[in-house]
Design a protein around this motif. Structure first.
Motif, PDB file in Angstrom:
ATOM      1  N   LYS A 243     -11.138  -7.039   1.062  1.00  0.00           N
ATOM      2  CA  LYS A 243     -10.945  -8.537   0.881  1.00  0.00           C
ATOM      3  C   LYS A 243      -9.535  -8.818   1.517  1.00  0.00           C
ATOM      4  N   LYS A 244      -8.606  -8.218   0.651  1.00  0.00           N
ATOM      5  CA  LYS A 244      -7.232  -8.564   0.790  1.00  0.00           C
ATOM      6  C   LYS A 244      -6.380  -7.223   0.536  1.00  0.00           C
ATOM      7  N   ILE A 245      -5.571  -7.197   1.617  1.00  0.00           N
ATOM      8  CA  ILE A 245      -4.311  -6.173   1.962  1.00  0.00           C
ATOM      9  C   ILE A 245      -3.193  -6.571   1.807  1.00  0.00           C
ATOM     10  N   GLY A 246      -2.133  -5.919   1.140  1.00  0.00           N
ATOM     11  CA  GLY A 246      -0.739  -6.515   1.270  1.00  0.00           C
ATOM     12  C   GLY A 246       0.091  -5.391   1.833  1.00  0.00           C
ATOM     13  N   MET A 247       1.171  -5.649   2.510  1.00  0.00           N
ATOM     14  CA  MET A 247       2.169  -4.727   2.818  1.00  0.00           C
ATOM     15  C   MET A 247       3.383  -5.660   2.923  1.00  0.00           C
ATOM     16  N   ILE A 248       4.763  -4.995   2.622  1.00  0.00           N
ATOM     17  CA  ILE A 248       5.949  -5.356   2.950  1.00  0.00           C
ATOM     18  C   ILE A 248       6.845  -4.380   3.735  1.00  0.00           C
ATOM     19  N   ALA A 249       7.510  -5.172   4.614  1.00  0.00           N
ATOM     20  CA  ALA A 249       8.610  -4.307   5.367  1.00  0.00           C
ATOM     21  C   ALA A 249       9.455  -5.107   6.055  1.00  0.00           C
TER      22      ALA A 249
ATOM     23  N   ARG B 206       9.380  -6.652  -8.577  1.00  0.00           N
ATOM     24  CA  ARG B 206       7.978  -6.323  -8.764  1.00  0.00           C
ATOM     25  C   ARG B 206       7.265  -7.597  -9.061  1.00  0.00           C
ATOM     26  N   MET B 207       7.920  -8.103 -10.239  1.00  0.00           N
ATOM     27  CA  MET B 207       7.232  -9.433 -10.611  1.00  0.00           C
ATOM     28  C   MET B 207       7.171 -10.628  -9.739  1.00  0.00           C
ATOM     29  N   LEU B 208       8.161 -10.564  -8.880  1.00  0.00           N
ATOM     30  CA  LEU B 208       7.924 -11.523  -7.623  1.00  0.00           C
ATOM     31  C   LEU B 208       7.024 -11.081  -6.821  1.00  0.00           C
TER      32      LEU B 208
ATOM     33  N   GLY C 287      -0.504 -11.986  -5.507  1.00  0.00           N
ATOM     34  CA  GLY C 287      -1.378 -12.120  -6.304  1.00  0.00           C
ATOM     35  C   GLY C 287      -2.564 -10.895  -6.338  1.00  0.00           C
ATOM     36  N   ASP C 288      -3.610 -11.265  -6.455  1.00  0.00           N
ATOM     37  CA  ASP C 288      -4.675 -10.219  -6.603  1.00  0.00           C
ATOM     38  C   ASP C 288      -5.242  -9.662  -5.285  1.00  0.00           C
ATOM     39  N   ILE C 289      -4.754  -8.450  -4.861  1.00  0.00           N
ATOM     40  CA  ILE C 289      -5.117  -7.959  -3.737  1.00  0.00           C
ATOM     41  C   ILE C 289      -5.898  -6.481  -3.998  1.00  0.00           C
ATOM     42  N   ASP C 290      -6.660  -6.124  -2.955  1.00  0.00           N
ATOM     43  CA  ASP C 290      -7.152  -4.940  -3.239  1.00  0.00           C
ATOM     44  C   ASP C 290      -6.548  -3.699  -2.846  1.00  0.00           C
ATOM     45  N   LEU C 291      -5.754  -3.837  -2.028  1.00  0.00           N
ATOM     46  CA  LEU C 291      -4.713  -2.608  -1.560  1.00  0.00           C
ATOM     47  C   LEU C 291      -3.323  -2.890  -1.168  1.00  0.00           C
ATOM     48  N   PHE C 292      -2.561  -2.035  -1.591  1.00  0.00           N
ATOM     49  CA  PHE C 292      -0.958  -2.395  -1.121  1.00  0.00           C
ATOM     50  C   PHE C 292      -0.589  -1.261  -0.283  1.00  0.00           C
ATOM     51  N   VAL C 293      -0.078  -1.533   0.837  1.00  0.00           N
ATOM     52  CA  VAL C 293       0.140  -0.298   2.053  1.00  0.00           C
ATOM     53  C   VAL C 293       1.797  -0.144   1.851  1.00  0.00           C
ATOM     54  N   THR C 294       2.130   0.969   1.674  1.00  0.00           N
ATOM     55  CA  THR C 294       3.545   1.162   1.651  1.00  0.00           C
ATOM     56  C   THR C 294       4.082   2.700   2.054  1.00  0.00           C
TER      57      THR C 294
ATOM     58  N   LEU D 155       7.266   1.231  -7.937  1.00  0.00           N
ATOM     59  CA  LEU D 155       7.165  -0.022  -8.822  1.00  0.00           C
ATOM     60  C   LEU D 155       5.703  -0.599  -8.755  1.00  0.00           C
ATOM     61  N   LEU D 156       4.955  -0.521  -7.877  1.00  0.00           N
ATOM     62  CA  LEU D 156       3.708  -1.399  -7.807  1.00  0.00           C
ATOM     63  C   LEU D 156       2.394  -0.481  -8.322  1.00  0.00           C
ATOM     64  N   ARG D 157       2.765   0.856  -8.499  1.00  0.00           N
ATOM     65  CA  ARG D 157       1.528   1.790  -8.733  1.00  0.00           C
ATOM     66  C   ARG D 157       0.598   1.312  -9.830  1.00  0.00           C
ATOM     67  N   ASN D 158       1.102   0.767 -10.835  1.00  0.00           N
ATOM     68  CA  ASN D 158       0.087   0.210 -12.047  1.00  0.00           C
ATOM     69  C   ASN D 158      -0.387  -0.903 -11.861  1.00  0.00           C
ATOM     70  N   ASP D 159       0.022  -1.852 -10.663  1.00  0.00           N
ATOM     71  CA  ASP D 159      -0.645  -2.884 -10.367  1.00  0.00           C
ATOM     72  C   ASP D 159      -1.599  -3.117  -9.370  1.00  0.00           C
ATOM     73  N   TYR D 160      -1.470  -2.163  -8.352  1.00  0.00           N
ATOM     74  CA  TYR D 160      -2.279  -2.087  -7.182  1.00  0.00           C
ATOM     75  C   TYR D 160      -2.738  -0.758  -6.800  1.00  0.00           C
TER      76      TYR D 160
END
Length: 183
Positions: free
Chosen positions: A7-13, A86-88, A94-101, A109-114
């Protein structure tokens, strides 16, 4: 993995500039999700590692994602404080299904969240391109063949706006000095 849909994927670069390896990842993000949240890291920085403004980076991302509309661009500033950052990110994405990095620090930093996935896991091996922004910026600093390593629409944008010339004037020598130190 290439067949899985979310449904939702996130990535930051930083996407500075959007090179051909990242263009493949961007297309994969949109192909594998109803909505892709594309974070623009270091959105508050303009320096040797971030030589394009937030607006220029957004323009390049839109050009690289031409024809797609299932994405949202999210500026993500540097805070120089991992836990606060991480909090930012949790607040912005928000609630995403997958974080790509591909960044081990961000993954930690995000392993316990996503659920974390590396970009190469989204892309079939025959479509993977080994490129990175540091390499492209070094080529741009030397004025040699960088265009072949940048998504085509983005390369044209950079040339039309003379951003490559500005980069060489403002950050060229510093980029080459850093490249020499790294090598």
């Amino acid at each position: 993995m290439p067949d899985e849909h979310f449904k939702k994927i996130g990535m930051i670069a930083r996407w500075k500039p959007v090179h051909i390896g990242q263009a493949v990842v961007l297309r994969a993000l949109c192909a594998h999700a109803d909505q892709a949240y594309i974070g623009i890291g270091s959105s508050n920085r303009y320096n040797v590692r971030n030589p394009f403004t937030l607006e220029e980076t957004q323009d390049m991302l839109r050009l690289a994602l031409y024809g797609r509309d299932n994405y949202t661009l999210i500026p993500v500033p540097d805070l120089d404080d991992g836990p606060r950052w991480r909090m930012l990110v949790l607040d912005l994405f928000g609630d995403i299904d997958l974080f790509v990095t591909d960044n081990p620090y961000v993954a930690n930093l995000l392993r316990n969240d996503y659920r974390i996935l590396r970009p190469v896991e989204l892309i079939p091996s025959e479509e993977q391109v080994r490129a990175d922004g540091t390499m492209v910026r070094a080529m741009m600093a030397r004025g040699e063949g960088w265009q072949a390593w940048v998504e085509e629409r983005c390369a044209l944008y950079i040339q039309e706006k003379k951003l490559d010339e500005r980069f060489r004037q403002e950050f060229g020598l510093e980029t080459l000095a850093l490249t020499t130190i790294v090598e």
